[in-house]
Write a protein that holds these residues in place. Structure first.
Motif, short mmCIF file in Angstrom:
data_model
loop_
_atom_site.label_atom_id
_atom_site.label_comp_id
_atom_site.label_asym_id
_atom_site.label_seq_id
_atom_site.Cartn_x
_atom_site.Cartn_y
_atom_site.Cartn_z
N VAL A 77 74.33 34.39 74.11
CA VAL A 77 73.01 33.91 73.69
C VAL A 77 73.16 32.48 73.17
CG1 VAL A 77 71.06 34.29 72.14
CG2 VAL A 77 72.31 36.24 73.09
N TRP A 78 72.59 31.54 73.88
CA TRP A 78 72.64 30.13 73.50
C TRP A 78 71.57 29.37 74.26
CZ3 TRP A 78 74.60 27.67 69.58
CH2 TRP A 78 74.66 26.30 69.61
N PRO A 79 70.89 28.40 73.68
CA PRO A 79 71.06 27.81 72.36
C PRO A 79 70.48 28.67 71.22
CG PRO A 79 69.95 26.31 73.90
CD PRO A 79 69.90 27.66 74.51
N VAL A 80 71.00 28.43 70.03
CA VAL A 80 70.54 29.10 68.82
C VAL A 80 70.06 28.03 67.84
CG1 VAL A 80 71.16 30.59 66.89
CG2 VAL A 80 72.15 31.00 69.15
N ALA A 81 68.84 28.20 67.35
CA ALA A 81 68.24 27.20 66.46
C ALA A 81 68.04 27.78 65.07
CB ALA A 81 66.90 26.73 67.02
N GLY A 82 68.10 26.91 64.08
CA GLY A 82 67.74 27.26 62.71
C GLY A 82 66.58 26.39 62.28
#
Length: 297
Positions: A77-82
């Motif tokens: 799972v990518w991209p991962v944002a905050g």
């Protein structure tokens, strides 16, 4: 039968030798343990804030980590944002939301919850994050806050920041208890700016961006001290509101602002209707009804 009493006694000096032999393994074990502790590498799990010697009652707080993001990366799972926001509590100014996708190979050192960092440290990290990560910012104006309320305006800005990222994320971490209505999976993390590294990076971007905006507003609205308190309800700000009244950058329905508006601009305050009062028209109608009823009699 005569027994030799000397047969049951240890030889002279044997007790000292036996004590030395039993003590040697214990000393060796202690030396090995001390050596292993001395060379043990500091990992993400063991890293902690150093506590000064002799200071008791201090709780060491571990910095946010990239652990949750790496778990998702291993699953493909990518991209991962905050994402995080700044400016929910102030009496003036916008709410600023930021979303960040960190590069796993170029994560700046020192990222932490923006509230734990000095202004100088935040400025330096802001430049490093913008240079190495994918960053987007969205702003909810005071007018939107007045129209939607502060919570809805904040969630709107957070969603806009996620949508504005250069690359659409497949998973989003958001600070707080409210999830965002995004096209990908969204995970709300209470206290996330102190736990998840991507959220902490977003908190720095949002905080620095909003502080710069408030410093710019201070030039347009002198006397309020926006450059110092950034719009929060400190005594200096409340005193300025009482003396000068609210500006267009203040949030109209926050109690101190509403009180100042009623004092300086009473014509803008809509009167509240008293449901238990009787108007003159109603009295006239009731009187006419009584007259008609007596005429019929």
């Amino acid at each position: 039968m005569i027994r030799d009493k000397s047969a049951g006694k240890p030889a002279k000096g044997a007790s000292k030798e036996r004590a030395a032999n039993t003590a040697a393994p214990a000393k060796a074990a202690k030396a090995i343990a001390a050596k292993s502790l001395a060379v043990k590498p500091r990992t993400a799990k063991t890293a902690a804030v150093k506590v000064p010697a002799g200071r008791k009652g201090i709780i060491a707080i571990a910095p946010p980590s990239f652990r949750r993001e790496r778990v998702l990366i291993k699953r493909g799972v990518w991209p991962v944002a905050g994402c995080d926001e700044a400016g929910r509590g102030p009496l003036a100014g916008p709410v600023v939301a930021a979303a960040v996708i960190l590069d796993p190979d170029r994560i700046p050192r020192g990222i932490d919850d923006s509230k734990r960092l000095t202004a100088e440290a935040r400025e330096k990290l802001f430049d490093k994050i913008c240079a190495t990560a994918q960053v987007s910012v969205a702003i909810a104006s005071p007018a939107r806050i007045d129209r939607d309320n502060i919570l809805r305006a904040s969630l709107w800005a957070l969603k806009r920041a996620v949508v504005a990222l250069p690359e659409a994320p497949r998973h989003v971490f958001v600070d707080g208890r409210d999830r965002l209505d995004t096209a990908c999976d969204c995970e709300a993390v209470i206290g996330g700016d102190g736990i998840v590294l991507s959220i902490a990076a977003a908190s720095i971007v949002a905080k620095v961006t909003r502080d710069r905006l408030m410093c710019a507003l201070a030039q347009d609205c002198p006397g309020y001290g926006f450059e110092q308190h950034k719009g929060y309800g400190v005594p200096e700000h409340l005193d300025a509101l009482n003396r000068l009244g609210p500006t267009v950058h203040h949030r109209s329905f926050f109690a101190p602002v509403a009180a100042a508006r009623a004092k300086h601009m009473p014509w803008t305050v809509e009167p509240v209707q008293d449901l238990f009062s009787v108007t003159e028209a109603e009295v006239q109608v009731e009187a006419s009804v009584e007259v008609d009823a007596s005429a019929n009699l």
